[in-house]
Write a protein that holds these residues in place. Structure first.
Motif, PDB file in Angstrom:
ATOM      1  N   GLN A  85       0.714  -1.272   0.062  1.00 56.97           N
ATOM      2  CA  GLN A  85      -0.005   0.091  -0.073  1.00 56.97           C
ATOM      3  C   GLN A  85       0.854   1.291   0.104  1.00 56.97           C
ATOM      4  O   GLN A  85       1.854   1.148   0.614  1.00 56.97           O
ATOM      5  N   GLU A  86       0.295   2.412  -0.607  1.00 58.23           N
ATOM      6  CA  GLU A  86       1.225   3.533  -0.640  1.00 58.23           C
ATOM      7  C   GLU A  86       1.232   4.111   0.721  1.00 58.23           C
ATOM      8  O   GLU A  86       0.317   3.759   1.593  1.00 58.23           O
ATOM      9  N   THR A  87       2.293   4.849   0.811  1.00 61.23           N
ATOM     10  CA  THR A  87       2.639   5.711   1.996  1.00 61.23           C
ATOM     11  C   THR A  87       1.887   6.849   2.206  1.00 61.23           C
ATOM     12  O   THR A  87       1.394   7.750   1.311  1.00 61.23           O
ATOM     13  N   ARG A  88       1.055   6.875   3.404  1.00 62.11           N
ATOM     14  CA  ARG A  88       0.245   8.082   3.694  1.00 62.11           C
ATOM     15  C   ARG A  88       1.165   9.085   4.781  1.00 62.11           C
ATOM     16  O   ARG A  88       0.557  10.245   4.896  1.00 62.11           O
ATOM     17  N   LYS A  89       1.938   8.539   5.628  1.00 61.97           N
ATOM     18  CA  LYS A  89       2.739   8.999   6.534  1.00 61.97           C
ATOM     19  C   LYS A  89       4.095   8.492   6.823  1.00 61.97           C
ATOM     20  O   LYS A  89       4.443   7.447   6.616  1.00 61.97           O
ATOM     21  N   ILE A  90       4.674   9.393   7.713  1.00 61.88           N
ATOM     22  CA  ILE A  90       6.188   9.095   8.214  1.00 61.88           C
ATOM     23  C   ILE A  90       5.968   9.499   9.670  1.00 61.88           C
ATOM     24  O   ILE A  90       5.826  10.590  10.081  1.00 61.88           O
ATOM     25  N   ASP A  91       6.436   8.508  10.576  1.00 59.03           N
ATOM     26  CA  ASP A  91       6.298   8.615  11.938  1.00 59.03           C
ATOM     27  C   ASP A  91       7.440   8.655  12.813  1.00 59.03           C
ATOM     28  O   ASP A  91       8.165   7.697  12.516  1.00 59.03           O
ATOM     29  N   PHE A  92       7.939   9.469  13.592  1.00 61.99           N
ATOM     30  CA  PHE A  92       8.975   9.426  14.465  1.00 61.99           C
ATOM     31  C   PHE A  92       8.126   8.983  15.620  1.00 61.99           C
ATOM     32  O   PHE A  92       7.612   9.630  16.469  1.00 61.99           O
ATOM     33  N   VAL A  93       8.368   7.642  16.092  1.00 54.69           N
ATOM     34  CA  VAL A  93       7.940   6.987  17.020  1.00 54.69           C
ATOM     35  C   VAL A  93       8.186   7.533  18.325  1.00 54.69           C
ATOM     36  O   VAL A  93       7.341   7.731  19.170  1.00 54.69           O
ATOM     37  N   ASN A  94       9.352   7.952  18.471  1.00 54.90           N
ATOM     38  CA  ASN A  94       9.769   8.814  19.662  1.00 54.90           C
ATOM     39  C   ASN A  94      10.026  10.156  19.493  1.00 54.90           C
ATOM     40  O   ASN A  94      10.709  10.843  18.510  1.00 54.90           O
ATOM     41  N   PHE A 111       6.165  12.189  16.746  1.00 57.69           N
ATOM     42  CA  PHE A 111       5.996  13.404  15.727  1.00 57.69           C
ATOM     43  C   PHE A 111       6.009  12.726  14.470  1.00 57.69           C
ATOM     44  O   PHE A 111       6.524  11.824  14.150  1.00 57.69           O
ATOM     45  N   GLY A 112       4.700  13.263  13.795  1.00 62.89           N
ATOM     46  CA  GLY A 112       4.433  12.660  12.449  1.00 62.89           C
ATOM     47  C   GLY A 112       4.340  13.921  11.277  1.00 62.89           C
ATOM     48  O   GLY A 112       4.515  14.852  11.608  1.00 62.89           O
ATOM     49  N   ILE A 113       4.916  13.142  10.062  1.00 59.41           N
ATOM     50  CA  ILE A 113       5.089  14.111   8.956  1.00 59.41           C
ATOM     51  C   ILE A 113       3.867  13.366   8.103  1.00 59.41           C
ATOM     52  O   ILE A 113       3.753  12.278   7.727  1.00 59.41           O
ATOM     53  N   ARG A 114       2.993  14.002   7.532  1.00 60.51           N
ATOM     54  CA  ARG A 114       1.817  13.456   6.717  1.00 60.51           C
ATOM     55  C   ARG A 114       1.976  13.935   5.369  1.00 60.51           C
ATOM     56  O   ARG A 114       2.198  15.358   4.980  1.00 60.51           O
ATOM     57  N   PHE A 115       1.532  13.215   4.450  1.00 57.48           N
ATOM     58  CA  PHE A 115       1.476  13.538   2.977  1.00 57.48           C
ATOM     59  C   PHE A 115       0.065  14.167   2.870  1.00 57.48           C
ATOM     60  O   PHE A 115      -1.038  13.454   3.102  1.00 57.48           O
ATOM     61  N   VAL A 116       0.049  15.434   2.511  1.00 55.43           N
ATOM     62  CA  VAL A 116      -1.054  16.066   2.357  1.00 55.43           C
ATOM     63  C   VAL A 116      -1.267  16.774   0.925  1.00 55.43           C
ATOM     64  O   VAL A 116      -0.282  16.653   0.349  1.00 55.43           O
ATOM     65  N   SER A 117      -2.166  17.567   0.517  1.00 51.51           N
ATOM     66  CA  SER A 117      -2.574  18.416  -0.470  1.00 51.51           C
ATOM     67  C   SER A 117      -3.233  19.619  -0.368  1.00 51.51           C
ATOM     68  O   SER A 117      -3.992  19.739   0.586  1.00 51.51           O
ATOM     69  N   TYR A 118      -2.497  20.754  -0.754  1.00 52.00           N
ATOM     70  CA  TYR A 118      -3.308  21.810  -0.952  1.00 52.00           C
ATOM     71  C   TYR A 118      -4.640  21.568  -1.492  1.00 52.00           C
ATOM     72  O   TYR A 118      -4.964  20.712  -2.489  1.00 52.00           O
ATOM     73  N   THR A 119      -5.598  22.476  -1.160  1.00 53.20           N
ATOM     74  CA  THR A 119      -7.122  21.942  -1.614  1.00 53.20           C
ATOM     75  C   THR A 119      -7.304  23.133  -2.906  1.00 53.20           C
ATOM     76  O   THR A 119      -6.560  23.889  -3.204  1.00 53.20           O
ATOM     77  N   ASN A 120      -8.686  22.973  -3.161  1.00 45.20           N
ATOM     78  CA  ASN A 120      -9.055  24.059  -4.100  1.00 45.20           C
ATOM     79  C   ASN A 120      -9.630  25.403  -3.727  1.00 45.20           C
ATOM     80  O   ASN A 120     -10.075  26.083  -4.153  1.00 45.20           O
ATOM     81  N   LEU A 121      -9.378  25.658  -2.386  1.00 49.40           N
ATOM     82  CA  LEU A 121      -9.581  26.988  -1.765  1.00 49.40           C
ATOM     83  C   LEU A 121      -8.214  27.440  -1.272  1.00 49.40           C
ATOM     84  O   LEU A 121      -7.385  26.856  -0.664  1.00 49.40           O
ATOM     85  N   ALA A 122      -8.144  28.754  -1.315  1.00 51.68           N
ATOM     86  CA  ALA A 122      -7.001  29.532  -0.753  1.00 51.68           C
ATOM     87  C   ALA A 122      -7.102  29.778   0.851  1.00 51.68           C
ATOM     88  O   ALA A 122      -8.214  29.871   1.204  1.00 51.68           O
ATOM     89  N   TYR A 123      -6.174  29.043   1.496  1.00 55.23           N
ATOM     90  CA  TYR A 123      -6.078  29.154   2.762  1.00 55.23           C
ATOM     91  C   TYR A 123      -6.083  30.744   3.346  1.00 55.23           C
ATOM     92  O   TYR A 123      -5.255  31.590   3.056  1.00 55.23           O
TER      93      TYR A 123
END
Length: 273
Positions: free
Chosen positions: A40-49, A187-199
């Motif tokens: 399965q594709e990666t969704r996240k990278i975790d520092f467990v500690n 601490f986690g790093i998440r793969f995300v995407s900018y959306t169709n709306l400006a923040y």
């Protein structure tokens, strides 16, 4: 008490970005990764500690100066760490410090080993990055905004963070670990995407229209296997810092980095195809 770190994104926006990635980008990535890698594709990278995360961010920020920063490349090595023709590999990240106003890689590259990030050779890092840019980056073209597709702008290659963003993120880790104790375990790093709306908190972010629907990453604290935000750790303190941040808002505060592209002719980095 300090304002929130410059890499802070509101919970609503963070959830929206994660959902956008999961709905539009993840299925496409997962199909090719499942077929070619049997995983399965990666969704996240975790520092467990959390200490491992702090140690790594200390490495990245040691001796860092005002015009320096950190570039995060998207990469995809095959399962055995090599790269083969048309083999895509699992999505991952490579970190490197950048020097000066031109954001030049300092050539010390770090790749995730399952627990933290270790040094890898430049030639290996380049192969991993090329594999992502030649295969996965291209298949995500249809997930971009109408404007990007019309102008043949491609998917994100890498994300750049300023020295201030990285130092404030590291300092927030240290602060929350000391304050929240056992509540913050990782601490986690998440793969995300900018959306169709400006923040637009607390006001519209300059250049946001050039970032819509592109791949990026987000940071989160973890309590064991659960993601938690700063608000979850101490809501009363969070609300105070939240108001303080709005009062002192300066420029591009509420954002996670500078994705490359936005369209330009000078965004080529050392490992790019």
């Amino acid at each position: 008490m300090e304002p929130l770190p410059k890499t802070f994104v509101t919970k609503q926006e963070s959830n929206y970005r994660e959902l956008w990635f999961n709905y539009y980008k993840y299925p496409i990535l997962n199909v090719i990764t499942s077929l070619q890698e049997g995983e399965q594709e990666t969704r996240k990278i975790d520092f467990v500690n959390i200490d491992a995360a702090i140690d790594f961010f200390n490495k990245l920020t040691k001796g860092i100066e005002e015009n320096d920063g950190v570039r995060v490349y998207f990469a995809s090595p095959s399962r055995d760490g090599n790269v083969y023709k048309d083999k895509c590999g699992l999505l991952t990240l490579i970190f490197v410090k950048t020097n000066g106003v031109n954001h030049l890689d300092d050539k010390t590259y770090y790749a995730f080993n399952g627990k933290t990030f270790d040094k890898i050779e430049e030639d290996q890092a380049r192969l991993w990055v090329h594999n992502y840019q030649n295969i996965k980056r291209n298949i995500l073209f249809e997930t971009l905004s109408d404007n990007d597709r019309t102008n043949f702008i491609h998917e994100t290659k890498h994300v750049w963070f300023s020295s201030e963003q990285m130092i404030q993120t590291r300092d927030e880790m240290i602060y929350q670990k000391g304050k929240a104790g056992s509540m913050v375990t990782g601490f986690g790093i998440r793969f995300v995407s900018y959306t169709n709306l400006a923040y637009s908190f607390p006001k519209r972010v300059s250049g946001a229209e050039d970032r819509r629907q592109r791949l990026t990453i987000g940071f989160t604290f973890m309590n064991k296997n659960r993601d938690i935000g700063i608000e979850d750790i101490d809501s009363e303190e969070f609300n105070y810092r939240y108001e303080l941040t709005k009062d002192k808002f300066m420029g591009d505060t509420f954002d996670t980095g500078d994705p490359s592209p936005p369209p330009s002719t000078d965004d080529k980095a050392a490992l790019d195809v």
